[in-house]
Write a protein that holds these residues in place. Structure first.
Motif, PDB file in Angstrom:
ATOM      1  N   ALA A  99      54.033  32.474  48.537  1.00  0.00           N
ATOM      2  CA  ALA A  99      54.482  31.828  49.779  1.00  0.00           C
ATOM      3  C   ALA A  99      53.323  31.221  50.560  1.00  0.00           C
ATOM      4  O   ALA A  99      53.523  30.757  51.685  1.00  0.00           O
ATOM      5  N   GLY A 100      52.127  31.240  49.982  1.00  0.00           N
ATOM      6  CA  GLY A 100      50.973  30.698  50.683  1.00  0.00           C
ATOM      7  C   GLY A 100      50.416  31.623  51.741  1.00  0.00           C
ATOM      8  O   GLY A 100      49.740  31.184  52.673  1.00  0.00           O
ATOM      9  N   LEU A 101      50.668  32.911  51.610  1.00  0.00           N
ATOM     10  CA  LEU A 101      50.232  33.900  52.612  1.00  0.00           C
ATOM     11  C   LEU A 101      49.413  34.992  51.948  1.00  0.00           C
ATOM     12  O   LEU A 101      49.609  36.186  52.192  1.00  0.00           O
ATOM     13  N   LEU A 102      48.480  34.615  51.092  1.00  0.00           N
ATOM     14  CA  LEU A 102      47.705  35.588  50.335  1.00  0.00           C
ATOM     15  C   LEU A 102      46.907  36.514  51.242  1.00  0.00           C
ATOM     16  O   LEU A 102      46.866  37.724  51.008  1.00  0.00           O
ATOM     17  N   THR A 103      46.253  35.977  52.260  1.00  0.00           N
ATOM     18  CA  THR A 103      45.448  36.815  53.150  1.00  0.00           C
ATOM     19  C   THR A 103      46.297  37.906  53.783  1.00  0.00           C
ATOM     20  O   THR A 103      45.924  39.085  53.800  1.00  0.00           O
ATOM     21  N   GLU A 104      47.437  37.508  54.313  1.00  0.00           N
ATOM     22  CA  GLU A 104      48.317  38.492  54.958  1.00  0.00           C
ATOM     23  C   GLU A 104      48.844  39.496  53.936  1.00  0.00           C
ATOM     24  O   GLU A 104      48.921  40.703  54.211  1.00  0.00           O
ATOM     25  N   GLY A 105      49.220  39.020  52.749  1.00  0.00           N
ATOM     26  CA  GLY A 105      49.731  39.923  51.727  1.00  0.00           C
ATOM     27  C   GLY A 105      48.690  40.928  51.278  1.00  0.00           C
ATOM     28  O   GLY A 105      48.997  42.106  51.059  1.00  0.00           O
ATOM     29  N   ALA A 106      47.442  40.484  51.125  1.00  0.00           N
ATOM     30  CA  ALA A 106      46.375  41.402  50.729  1.00  0.00           C
ATOM     31  C   ALA A 106      46.136  42.454  51.804  1.00  0.00           C
ATOM     32  O   ALA A 106      45.892  43.627  51.498  1.00  0.00           O
ATOM     33  N   LEU A 107      46.220  42.056  53.069  1.00  0.00           N
ATOM     34  CA  LEU A 107      46.048  43.021  54.156  1.00  0.00           C
ATOM     35  C   LEU A 107      47.191  44.035  54.178  1.00  0.00           C
ATOM     36  O   LEU A 107      46.973  45.230  54.411  1.00  0.00           O
ATOM     37  N   ILE A 108      48.409  43.579  53.930  1.00  0.00           N
ATOM     38  CA  ILE A 108      49.546  44.508  53.872  1.00  0.00           C
ATOM     39  C   ILE A 108      49.324  45.534  52.765  1.00  0.00           C
ATOM     40  O   ILE A 108      49.469  46.747  52.976  1.00  0.00           O
ATOM     41  N   ALA A 109      48.968  45.060  51.574  1.00  0.00           N
ATOM     42  CA  ALA A 109      48.778  45.966  50.440  1.00  0.00           C
ATOM     43  C   ALA A 109      47.634  46.934  50.701  1.00  0.00           C
ATOM     44  O   ALA A 109      47.724  48.119  50.357  1.00  0.00           O
ATOM     45  N   ALA A 110      46.560  46.439  51.301  1.00  0.00           N
ATOM     46  CA  ALA A 110      45.423  47.319  51.589  1.00  0.00           C
ATOM     47  C   ALA A 110      45.788  48.359  52.636  1.00  0.00           C
ATOM     48  O   ALA A 110      45.394  49.525  52.531  1.00  0.00           O
ATOM     49  N   ALA A 111      46.562  47.963  53.632  1.00  0.00           N
ATOM     50  CA  ALA A 111      46.962  48.906  54.676  1.00  0.00           C
ATOM     51  C   ALA A 111      47.903  49.974  54.139  1.00  0.00           C
ATOM     52  O   ALA A 111      47.936  51.097  54.646  1.00  0.00           O
ATOM     53  N   LEU A 112      48.678  49.623  53.102  1.00  0.00           N
ATOM     54  CA  LEU A 112      49.592  50.604  52.518  1.00  0.00           C
ATOM     55  C   LEU A 112      48.845  51.830  52.006  1.00  0.00           C
ATOM     56  O   LEU A 112      49.347  52.956  52.090  1.00  0.00           O
ATOM     57  N   GLY A 113      47.653  51.615  51.454  1.00  0.00           N
ATOM     58  CA  GLY A 113      46.909  52.722  50.870  1.00  0.00           C
ATOM     59  C   GLY A 113      45.927  53.373  51.814  1.00  0.00           C
ATOM     60  O   GLY A 113      45.100  54.180  51.374  1.00  0.00           O
ATOM     61  N   ALA A 114      45.988  53.035  53.093  1.00  0.00           N
ATOM     62  CA  ALA A 114      45.039  53.574  54.070  1.00  0.00           C
ATOM     63  C   ALA A 114      45.762  54.416  55.109  1.00  0.00           C
ATOM     64  O   ALA A 114      46.993  54.422  55.192  1.00  0.00           O
ATOM     65  N   ARG A 115      44.966  55.102  55.901  1.00  0.00           N
ATOM     66  CA  ARG A 115      45.532  55.862  57.017  1.00  0.00           C
ATOM     67  C   ARG A 115      46.046  54.910  58.086  1.00  0.00           C
ATOM     68  O   ARG A 115      45.742  53.721  58.094  1.00  0.00           O
ATOM     69  N   GLU A 116      46.827  55.451  59.014  1.00  0.00           N
ATOM     70  CA  GLU A 116      47.291  54.667  60.153  1.00  0.00           C
ATOM     71  C   GLU A 116      46.088  54.095  60.898  1.00  0.00           C
ATOM     72  O   GLU A 116      45.152  54.808  61.243  1.00  0.00           O
ATOM     73  N   LEU A 117      46.105  52.772  61.112  1.00  0.00           N
ATOM     74  CA  LEU A 117      44.980  52.101  61.775  1.00  0.00           C
ATOM     75  C   LEU A 117      44.821  52.541  63.222  1.00  0.00           C
ATOM     76  O   LEU A 117      43.707  52.743  63.713  1.00  0.00           O
ATOM     77  N   ARG A 118      45.940  52.716  63.909  1.00  0.00           N
ATOM     78  CA  ARG A 118      45.888  53.010  65.343  1.00  0.00           C
ATOM     79  C   ARG A 118      45.782  54.504  65.578  1.00  0.00           C
ATOM     80  O   ARG A 118      46.663  55.262  65.173  1.00  0.00           O
ATOM     81  N   THR A 119      44.755  54.881  66.268  1.00  0.00           N
ATOM     82  CA  THR A 119      44.552  56.317  66.528  1.00  0.00           C
ATOM     83  C   THR A 119      45.658  56.877  67.407  1.00  0.00           C
ATOM     84  O   THR A 119      45.979  58.061  67.323  1.00  0.00           O
TER      85      THR A 119
END
Length: 847
Positions: free
Chosen positions: A435-455
């Motif tokens: 869909a032309g949204l690679l940057t956003e998609g990569a960030l979504i996938a990376a966030a899936l495997g990480a802890r909650e960003l917001r403390t």
């Protein structure tokens, strides 16, 4: 310059002989023996290997530090003869012969090159940690040895039960006694851990333990084991004053640090060091100078979520084996001391070893890798096979993602394999890229495997303060803002983000973007369509996690594939009726299966499911019972699993099966819904009376099966309770008696005739005699009271005064006339003078 002797040196000849003779060996050597640094080079120097020696390490830090140590010992530069390759970092060259890698690096190499060309030996270090990738690597390498018998394999561990893996490999066991200095171990008391009824903060516990070490010794550096980077930062702040007073260098050590920062933690220092480390410091490389260990007894373990299959970090008590490993760090180079910040009873109650990851992990990624090589999970000869249910679940998920079909791995599946991510996350990345949204998609996938960003959303007291369509889109917005701020820690903290998590997400996202490369689709959609495209991509990664609120804004979510869960207050998705549950955790007590709590979610539109997987959308035309309308309806539904996307209903009159469904509903409701309870009870009592008095007639009431058949017949052509209620079901019951119907009416009549009126016969349900009630005047002229069942059952007579109260209750009317009436007559005449009270009650009086 000769290398300093290490305990492993004496075991190397036996190890090399075993490898030379059989090609495989299992080496058991305690921490500090030197197996990680000496064995790979010894294998190479003995001329037993053609090509590279690949050494598997369970952690990135251990792989890099081990490579650096070996390179230094062998007098070379890192990246020449000795190199390493881990996620996000590699230093290897054309001359590299000793390559230290993390487990996932090798399994991916095996997926792309099953023959492992250029590799002459594989050493699996710290195998006791039993990571899924380590088990997979062992199974694949063992299978490869059938084709390449010259491939050398060594499995090494400090705490391994060697015999089972030796039997699996058909390998001899070589043991090294090692060199361990005595370590004095002390456990905390309950009083030390308690702070007025609450657990004492970790920083205060560490400070108190460090003061004891500084006061009583031993001399040397102090290694403090903490669960994660956040705890390291907070404890470092708590120790600042104490460190300044004693001129201590407090340095962090964890996997998210840069290489320079890690080197600073493990290298020599001009001041006494206090190293605040995660469990990366448990194994593989000795940190010189450490003589004291302070152990919090906790670790933030990367577990695969059983819900999403993605990695999630959870703080857990360490096992007894890990506790022993940590304590041993204090005795690597000199006698030492270990202060455990938990009680001895706590230690003794912990599990002996960590459970193998293969017994609890999501297998989708492994299954896809194996399918690409022409093998199924269940076909591989594992050291310990995974649970069959996990294998079935993995295959089902891959099919839902479109990664496999009856013909094997699809083109989409091969594209997913090229990304260093779980298939769910990779599916999201590819959908966004298209869909032309690679940057956003990569960030979504990376966030899936990480802890909650917001403390603010972490922990039990965490909550989302702003409503959103997706917790993951919130992550994307937060990360784009963080990148604009240059990922500066102070700016990230001011924005409420965890700096370590933000850097981890950024690094993983950039790696995914590089892996996609030129596959990105056309121009990005308009700003109004961006969110929809991203939400659709998230749905594509979680097609089996579709849910719907039980009621508007309810936290109760029911799922298309069955089951239910509760949306956590930390999720910002508070309005959407339809959503996908991206991550969830069970909240039951340990050992008990609890209810799932959804931690992150993303809104969807139900119409998107038609585009996503039309084959799973069922068009159902069926009859259904409507409790609200008390009728059978013809219902047309579009369903995704158990959830209804759209429905309509119509009258079911004339539709086959409608009457039968009505009958089942009526039977469940009970005959009392359609027949007066008293009338039904009377009818049953009449039957029971006749059956008892005239058993030769064979008159019996219909049983449950008979009633069901009667009700079914009554429902013919009907579709609602209202229609059924308009029928005279009691007459139908009577009619069901057939030839006995007339006998019942004659023998147990509903009414009997008195000289001047007909009165109803009452049939008690408790088995007592039937009775009638009427004014005494109505009985004048009767010599005997009426009887039923051909005169066999005299009725009980309730003789009433003009005020309708019983003056006498009797079955013996002649006796009453003779013995009691004369005395009662005078009383009744005085009280009711307007009524006739003849001297002779057998005289029929006129009204």
């Amino acid at each position: 310059m000769p290398l300093p002797p290490l305990p492993i040196d004496s075991a190397l000849p036996a190890l090399l002989d075993a490898v030379r003779a059989q090609g495989v060996a299992v080496l058991v050597a305690p921490p500090g023996a030197g197996k990680t640094t000496r064995v790979p080079g010894a294998l190479l120097d003995a001329g037993l290997v053609e090509g590279e020696v690949v050494v598997l390490q369970p952690r990135r830090l251990a792989a890099r530090l081990a490579a650096a140590r070996v390179a230094a010992e062998r007098g070379g530069r890192l990246g020449d003869e000795v190199g390493y390759e881990v996620r996000f970092d590699r230093q290897v060259g054309a001359d590299t012969r000793l390559r230290f890698v993390t487990e996932g690096i090798l399994t991916r190499r095996l997926a792309s090159d099953p023959a492992l060309r250029g590799c002459g030996a594989v050493i699996i270090d710290e195998f006791h940690e039993r990571h899924l990738d380590g088990d997979l690597a062992l199974a694949l390498v063992q299978r490869l040895r059938a084709r390449r018998p010259e491939l050398r394999v060594i499995v090494m561990s400090a705490t391994l039960d060697a015999e089972p893996v030796a039997a699996y490999l058909g390998a001899p066991v070589v043991r090294s006694e090692g060199r361990a200095f005595p370590v004095e171990i002390e456990h905390a008391t309950l009083a030390e851990l308690d702070d007025g009824g609450r657990p004492r903060p970790l920083g205060r516990l560490v400070s108190a333990a460090l003061r004891r070490v500084l006061k009583a010794g031993p001399a040397g550096d102090v290694l403090v084991f903490l669960p994660g980077a956040g705890e390291i930062r907070r404890v470092g702040d708590d120790l600042a004053e104490l460190a300044a007073h004693h001129d201590l260098a407090v340095v962090p050590l964890h996997g998210d640090l840069s290489a320079d920062e890690q080197d600073r933690a493990v290298g020599r220092h001009d001041r006494r060091k206090v190293i605040l480390a995660t469990n990366v410091a448990e194994t593989s490389v000795t940190i010189d100078g450490v003589t004291a260990v302070i152990d919090a007894g906790l670790a933030r373990i990367a577990r695969q979520s059983p819900w999403s299959g993605l990695a999630s970090l959870q703080v857990e008590p360490i096992s007894q084996a890990s506790a022993a490993q940590r304590a041993g760090r204090a005795g690597r180079t000199a006698p030492g001391r270990c202060l455990r910040l938990y009680t001895r009873a706590d230690h003794d109650g912990r599990r002996a070893f960590d459970a193998p990851e293969i017994a609890r992990a999501d297998l989708a990624e492994v299954a896809l890798q194996l399918r690409a090589g022409g093998t199924r999970v269940e076909e591989l000869a594992w050291f310990e096979p995974p649970p069959a249910a996990a294998v079935v679940a993995a295959e089902a998920l891959l099919e839902r993602l479109g990664a496999v079909d009856a013909g094997g791995v699809t083109a989409r599946g091969r594209a997913l394999l090229r990304l260093p991510a779980h298939p769910r996350a990779a599916r999201i990345v590819l959908a966004c890229a298209d869909a032309g949204l690679l940057t956003e998609g990569a960030l979504i996938a990376a966030a899936l495997g990480a802890r909650e960003l917001r403390t603010a959303r972490r922990g039990r007291g965490g909550a989302a303060h702003v409503a959103s369509a997706s917790d993951l889109l919130d992550d994307v917005d937060a990360m784009l803002d963080a990148r604009d701020r240059g990922l500066r820690p102070d700016a990230l903290r001011a924005a409420g983000l965890d700096p370590g998590t933000a850097r981890q997400v950024d690094r993983a996202a950039r790696q995914l973007e590089r892996a996609v490369g030129g596959r990105a689709g056309g121009p990005a959609p308009s700003s109004s369509a961006v969110d929809e495209q991203l939400l659709r991509a998230i749905l594509a990664g979680f097609p089996d996690r579709v849910g719907r609120r039980r009621a508007p804004r309810s936290a109760e979510i029911v799922f298309a594939d069955g089951g239910a869960a509760t949306l956590a207050p930390t999720s910002a998705v508070v309005d959407a009726e339809w959503l996908v549950a991206v991550d969830a955790a069970e909240t039951g007590e340990r050992g008990q299966r609890g209810r799932a709590t959804i931690r992150r979610a993303s809104a969807i539109e139900p119409s998107w499911l038609l585009d996503l997987d039309l084959e799973r959308v069922a068009d159902v035309d069926e009859l259904a019972w409507s409790p609200a309308r008390a009728r059978v309806e013809r219902r047309r539904q579009l369903r995704y699993g158990t959830l209804v996307l759209d429905e309509s209903s119509a009258d079911a009159a004339g539709v086959d099966g409608a009457s039968a469904l009505l009958a089942r509903a009526a039977l469940a409701a009970g005959l009392g819904r359609f027949v007066d309870d008293d009338a039904l009870a009377t009818w049953r009592a009449r039957l029971a009376l006749v059956a008892a008095a005239r058993p030769e007639l064979g008159l019996v009431a219909p049983d449950e099966a008979g009633l069901a058949a009667l009700l079914a017949a009554a429902c013919e052509g009907l579709t609602s309770f209202a229609e059924l209620a308009r029928l005279d079901l009691l007459a139908l019951l009577d009619g069901s008696l057939g030839e006995h119907r007339a006998a019942l009416a004659r023998l147990a009549p509903t009414h009997v005739a008195l000289p001047r009126r007909r009165v109803a016969v009452n049939y008690p349900t408790d088995g007592s005699p039937p009775w009638i009630a009427s004014r005494m005047q109505d009985f004048f002229g009767l010599a005997r009271g009426p009887a039923i069942v051909d005169g066999r059952v005299p009725l009980v007579l309730h003789l009433l005064a003009p005020n309708q109260r019983a003056v006498q209750v009797t079955q013996d009317l002649p006796g009453f006339w003779a013995r009691h009436y004369p005395g009662l007559r005078n009383q009744l005449a005085r009280r009711y003078p307007r009524h006739a009270w003849p001297d002779d009650p057998l005289t029929l009086i006129a009204e």
